[in-house]
Write an enzyme that holds these catalytic residues in place. Structure first.
Site, PDB file in Angstrom:
ATOM      1  N   CYS A   2       0.830  -1.200   0.000  1.00  0.00           N
ATOM      2  CA  CYS A   2       0.000   0.000   0.000  1.00  0.00           C
ATOM      3  C   CYS A   2       0.866   1.252   0.000  1.00  0.00           C
ATOM      4  CB  CYS A   2      -0.917   0.006   1.222  1.00  0.00           C
ATOM      5  SG  CYS A   2      -1.952  -1.467   1.354  1.00  0.00           S
ATOM      6  N   LEU A  51      -3.474  -1.751  -1.604  1.00  0.00           N
ATOM      7  CA  LEU A  51      -3.300  -2.990  -2.347  1.00  0.00           C
ATOM      8  C   LEU A  51      -3.832  -4.090  -1.442  1.00  0.00           C
ATOM      9  CD1 LEU A  51      -2.105  -4.472  -4.848  1.00  0.00           C
ATOM     10  CD2 LEU A  51      -0.037  -4.816  -3.483  1.00  0.00           C
ATOM     11  N   ILE A  53      -4.358  -7.523   0.032  1.00  0.00           N
ATOM     12  CA  ILE A  53      -3.745  -8.847   0.089  1.00  0.00           C
ATOM     13  C   ILE A  53      -4.483  -9.717   1.109  1.00  0.00           C
ATOM     14  CG2 ILE A  53      -1.630 -10.145   0.529  1.00  0.00           C
ATOM     15  CD1 ILE A  53      -1.345  -8.390  -1.883  1.00  0.00           C
ATOM     16  N   ASN A  75       0.948   0.643   5.787  1.00  0.00           N
ATOM     17  CA  ASN A  75       1.475  -0.089   4.636  1.00  0.00           C
ATOM     18  C   ASN A  75       2.237  -1.275   5.222  1.00  0.00           C
ATOM     19  OD1 ASN A  75       4.129   0.563   2.217  1.00  0.00           O
ATOM     20  ND2 ASN A  75       2.673  -1.095   2.327  1.00  0.00           N
ATOM     21  N   GLY A  76       1.736  -2.483   4.999  1.00  0.00           N
ATOM     22  CA  GLY A  76       2.486  -3.620   5.500  1.00  0.00           C
ATOM     23  C   GLY A  76       1.641  -4.823   5.833  1.00  0.00           C
ATOM     24  N   THR A 362      24.410   0.238  -7.971  1.00  0.00           N
ATOM     25  CA  THR A 362      24.004  -1.160  -7.811  1.00  0.00           C
ATOM     26  C   THR A 362      22.499  -1.307  -7.857  1.00  0.00           C
ATOM     27  OG1 THR A 362      25.858  -1.335  -6.276  1.00  0.00           O
ATOM     28  CG2 THR A 362      24.364  -3.204  -6.392  1.00  0.00           C
ATOM     29  N   ARG A 365      21.030  -0.783 -11.430  1.00  0.00           N
ATOM     30  CA  ARG A 365      21.347  -1.947 -12.269  1.00  0.00           C
ATOM     31  C   ARG A 365      20.382  -3.103 -11.990  1.00  0.00           C
ATOM     32  NH1 ARG A 365      27.878  -2.796 -11.590  1.00  0.00           N
ATOM     33  NH2 ARG A 365      28.614  -1.065 -12.907  1.00  0.00           N
TER      34      ARG A 365
END
Length: 595
Positions: A2, A51, A53, A75-76, A362, A365
């Site tokens: 979220c 979101l 879940i 969020n979590g 990093t 990439r």
């Protein structure tokens, strides 16, 4: 996954301020495309992009206590929410089936404690201890903002390792703002920064304070616990600790299986990211073992989804892809191999930097192929995936760990790496997936698993000379994997998707940035001046998206070899004057090291 946006210390609620919050929240709607919610009241605004879940039918946010006096945006995922709910049976009337609602019940219990009201007047230490006690009850990944309308106060907190992103900002009017991504705060605050993992902010005692502490943070505690003799060489220490190894293998095996089982909590289709390396292969194999089980109300029922799907990404012929196929066939997942071209990766970089909010070489990439993969995963209707992030930090799996001179250096580096994950791999995994509305879960960073893995003797993790890295993990799960994967050398994700991906990025950025531009890099970018042309290239794109000084300071920029911290560069003379995040930079260890 979220997205949250909250504004606190509001002097006057206005339509304009509500619209400002809505605009801020809209910028992170990709994180939660399923529902939008907002609360405006008292001195706070809490907005949420959902979101779904767990409990997709009734768990919309913000969440409210039964009497509407407390409001929560989260969020979590709280993996132990069923245990907490059972403890409050008959004492708290839950309004939804959301796992996150237990935060409200824990807060209500803390705030209703007859002693808590007096604690505020007794000093910060007493309040701190009580808040730490509350937050320690949570096992999960989270970033939340809670507003107590009854007492006109707020509490903000972030999970121990920083799996879930969170930023905090301030303006000159005294308002405090938090958001899941910095793009929501850019241009809205006079100053903002990452909200530190394992910390909280309580309005009655302002400022970020650490709640997550462990004995293993300090090497001295580990040395005393295992009677480690630092005067001996690493190989000699490892040989003497060998009798302890089987017990550690068994503990790691049981703890990781329990972690994966906890994190399979889902009411929607899920999958696994399977790169073909050790870490993702172990997670995938254990997830497949439990994929037919669904934990519900403290019991186990048949899972909604009959098959577990695995996903791999890479250039055609990439080292990881063949190994991922091999593992998928061995464990029995429905496997999906996603190929991308170098040009597709290059075309995506500008968007990738916008979503992941970093110019770290990093991270850019590795985020690009992950970002491209996430889009395909979401197109198949999957909203949650398990991943292998964190194992290299916990067990010293990066190839430069072979150069650690002793247990002290080794352990302290693992602690440093864990403490910085929120700036690197956790950020990459979360934001690359969240760009397409997918939640990533990381069993190696589960709080209960960390207590076992970081609490074991650091000597047993060491890999001096040719000893293979992460040997304890390999031995714990070798029976679930093909032998050539269980004992495969560490390959960093950005390398494993195809060496030509990194080699091309170096060539492209080297030609795009002139020597003169590099000579004046510190003038254009006085905060964290780019250290090479590739970083300069990414930094230029980042500055277009996020021009503020706060944004520039939110990204680390330090020399590194094969993802080491700057401190570990002293371990080997060959690291001197190097700054290359690829595993191939570790000469004498990587099988295809640079010549």
């Amino acid at each position: 996954m979220c997205g949250i946006v909250s504004i606190f210390n509001i002097q006057e609620q206005t339509p304009e301020l509500r619209q400002q919050a809505l605009r801020m929240s809209q910028k992170i709607r990709h994180r939660g495309p399923d529902w939008s919610g907002i609360y405006c009241g008292g001195s706070a605004i809490l907005a949420h992009e959902r979101l779904s879940i767990v409990d997709p039918e009734s768990g919309r946010q913000p969440l409210f206590s039964p009497d509407k006096k407390q409001v929560l945006a989260v969020n979590g995922e709280i993996y132990n929410h069923q245990d907490i709910r059972s403890r409050f049976a008959g004492h708290y009337q839950y309004q939804t089936g959301s796992d996150c609602e237990v935060i409200l019940s824990l807060y209500r219990e803390m705030r209703a404690d007859t002693d808590f009201a007096t604690l505020i007047y007794q000093g910060e230490d007493a309040v701190h201890a009580r808040i730490c006690q509350m937050l320690e009850e949570l096992n999960g990944i989270f970033a939340f903002a809670l507003y107590d309308a009854e007492h006109d106060e707020f509490l903000i907190a972030r999970d121990p390792i920083g799996v879930i992103p969170l930023y905090i900002g301030y303006d000159n009017d005294g308002k405090v703002m938090v958001a899941s991504e910095l793009k929501a705060l850019e241009g809205q605050c006079d100053h903002y920064e990452p909200f530190l993992p394992g910390h909280y902010y309580y309005s009655k005692t302002p400022g970020m304070k650490r709640y997550y502490t462990r004995d293993w943070f300090e090497y001295a505690a580990m040395q005393k616990k295992y009677n480690i003799d630092d005067s001996k060489k690493a190989a000699e220490q490892l040989e003497e600790a060998a009798p302890q190894e089987q017990a550690a293998v068994d503990q790691i095996h049981d703890a990781l299986e329990a972690s994966v089982k906890r994190q399979l909590m889902s009411d929607v289709p899920y999958g696994v990211l399977l790169s073909g390396g050790l870490d993702s292969s172990v997670i995938s194999a254990v997830a497949e073992k439990f994929s037919a089980i669904r934990v519900e109300n403290g019991g186990e029922t048949q899972a909604y989804w009959p098959r577990l799907h695995s996903f791999a990404v890479g250039l055609k012929g990439a080292p990881d892809l063949a190994k991922a196929r091999l593992v998928a066939e061995h464990i029995g997942t429905v496997h999906h191999e996603i190929n991308y071209t170098i040009q597709e990766g290059l075309d995506a970089i500008r968007d990738v930097i916008y979503f992941i909010e970093t110019y770290d070489v990093t991270t850019v990439r590795a985020s690009t192929p992950m970002y491209l993969l996430a889009r395909v995963i979401r197109s198949m209707g999957i909203k949650m995936v398990l991943s292998g992030e964190g194992a290299d930090e916990v067990f010293g799996g990066y190839l430069y760990f072979h150069k650690a001179p002793d247990a002290k250096a080794f352990h302290e580096e693992t602690v440093r790496k864990l403490g910085k994950l929120y700036l690197y791999d956790c950020l990459r995994a979360n934001k690359s997936l969240a760009a397409w509305g997918i939640e990533g879960r990381v069993p190696f960073l589960d709080k209960e698993f960390l207590d076992v893995a970081m609490g074991m003797s650091p000597v047993l993790k060491m890999c001096p000379d040719k000893t293979i890295e992460k040997k304890v993990v390999r031995e714990a799960f070798a029976d679930l994997l093909p032998e050539e994967v269980a004992w495969r050398q560490k390959e960093q994700f950005s390398d494993g998707v195809g060496y030509s991906w990194i080699d091309t990025l170096k060539q492209i950025t080297a030609s795009a940035v002139s020597d003169e531009q590099m000579a004046h890099a510190a003038e254009r970018f006085p905060i964290n001046p780019p250290q090479n042309k590739e970083e300069y290239y990414y930094r230029s794109i980042f500055a277009e998206h996020f021009p503020s000084d706060s944004a520039a300071r939110s990204v680390p920029s330090v020399p590194s070899v094969a993802c080491s911290t700057a401190e570990a560069l002293a371990w080997d003379a060959s690291f001197k004057n190097q700054n290359d995040p690829s595993g191939r930079a570790v000469a004498g260890v990587h099988e295809q090291a640079y010549k």
